[in-house]
Scaffold this active site. Sequence first.
Site, short mmCIF file in Angstrom:
data_model
loop_
_atom_site.label_atom_id
_atom_site.label_comp_id
_atom_site.label_asym_id
_atom_site.label_seq_id
_atom_site.Cartn_x
_atom_site.Cartn_y
_atom_site.Cartn_z
CG ASP A 125 -39.94 58.11 -22.41
OD1 ASP A 125 -38.81 58.54 -22.09
OD2 ASP A 125 -40.23 57.73 -23.56
CG ASP A 186 -33.15 60.16 -24.24
OD1 ASP A 186 -31.99 59.81 -24.52
OD2 ASP A 186 -33.93 60.61 -25.08
N1 GLY Z 1 -36.42 61.56 -24.88
C1 GLY Z 1 -36.57 61.70 -26.28
C2 GLY Z 1 -36.01 62.95 -26.79
O1 GLY Z 1 -35.34 63.68 -26.09
O2 GLY Z 1 -36.22 63.23 -27.95
#
Ligand code: GLY
Length: 411
Positions: A125, A186
Site C-alpha cells: 500500500d 488494488d
Molecule cells: N485497498 C483496500 C480497499 O480498497 O478497501
Amino acid sequence: MSITRRTLLTTAAGAAVAASASTSTTASAAPFDVSDQASVSRTLRQAADYAVGKLRAVAPGVTAFPVGTKFEKWTYSQNGDWVGGFWPGQLWLAWLHSGDEQFKTLALASAEKLAPRQNDTGTHDLGFLFYPSWVTAWRLTGDAKWRDGAVQAASSLIKRYNAAGRFIRAWGSLTAPNNAGRVIMDTMMNLDLLAFATEQTGDPKYLDIAVAHAKTAQRTFPRPDGSTPHVFDFDPVTGAPIGPNTVQGYSPASCWSRGQAWGIYGFTTIHRRTGDPEFLATARRLADFALAKLTPDHVPVWDYLAPQAPNDIKDASAGVIMACGLLDLAELTRRPQYRDSALRILTAVSQTCLTTKSTRAEASVARCTRNRPAEDGVEVSLPYADYYLLEGILRVLDRAKVDRAIDLSSV
Ligand code: GLY
C-alpha cells in the site's frame, strides 16, 4: 442495529433523490442530467465547499489518521494503516481549493507522521500512503525531503516483486508464507509511486516492475465481460497462476465495485505513464462493465455481481474513485461519454451521499462500505471517499490544481 444505523445515515445524507427509489434497472435512463454545465459546476462547487468546510472544522482536532467512521465520528490509526495518505492528501486539495494556509500547515504535519512507513516492506500500500501525501508535498513545496522519502517508499515496495510470477505481492511480511502468491486489484493504484521513482531517479527498475505487474494483472483479472475479481492467486514459487479469489467481494466469481474502480483508475494511470494502448483498452473494458451495472441513482452497489445486486448495500467510495478514473479515460480516449458518466456520479454523490443534514458527522461522504463480507464498515464514511470526491470535483472545476498535486501529464 446496522439497519438502524444505515437508515439514520441515509436520512442524514439528505434522503436520496427520487431517482434512487428505482434501483432495479441499469443506468441507461441517465436521470442525472449533465447537459447544463453551469448547474453541474454549481452542484460540484457546493459539494467541494462543503467538504473543505468540514475539514476546516474537524482537521485541527485530528492528530492521527482517520480510517472510517463509527456512528459518524472518525476512528483513527496511529501509523496510517493503508489509508494514511488520504488525510494529508485531502488537506493538500483543500489548500489548493481554498488557499487557506491552515490546510498547508496541517497537511505538512500529517504527512510527516508517515515518515516511518517509507521503510515498510510489509505491505503493497505504499503508493496509497506516499503518493497523495509525500509526492504531492514535493510537488507543492519543492522540499526534496518529500521526494526522497517517496523514492525510498518505492524502493521498499519493489522488494515485494515476485520475479517468477511477475507480480507485486499484496499482503503479508516478506518472510510470511501466507498470502505469498496473492495479488489484488488494488495494487494497480500503488504503481504510480514506482513511475514517480523512475522519473525522479532515472532508474528504470521501478517503472519496469510496475509495467510487469500491470501486464500480469491485465492478463489474469479481467473476465471476457470486463468484470474482475478482487484477488488472483499465484504459486509463489513457480509463479504459475492458480485462479481468482476474493476477500472484500462477494465471491471469486463476483465483482467488488471498489476493486473494479481501482482497476479503472489504475489501468488508465499506467497508460498515461507508458503510452501502452493495451492498458487503456483494459481500463475501458472495466469501465464499460461498471457503467452498465450502475443503477439510475449512480451510486455503485458494493459488489456488482452479488446475489442481491443491484438492490444491496452501497459503496459511494467506489463511485468517486471510478469518477476520477473516468475523467482521465475521457481525456485519453477523447470519448466525452466517460466524462458525462463521471459528472453524473459526482453529481449523484454530491446530492445524495453527503452528510449535509447531520450535526454529528465528521466526514463528508456517507454510504461507503469497507468490507461487507467481514461486516466491517457497512455504509459508513471512509477517508478515501472524501479524498476522491474532492479530487474528482477539482478535476472538473480546476484540472490544473489537481495536476499540481498529483501530475496528470501523459508520456
Ligand atoms: N485497498 C483496500 C480497499 O480498497 O478497501
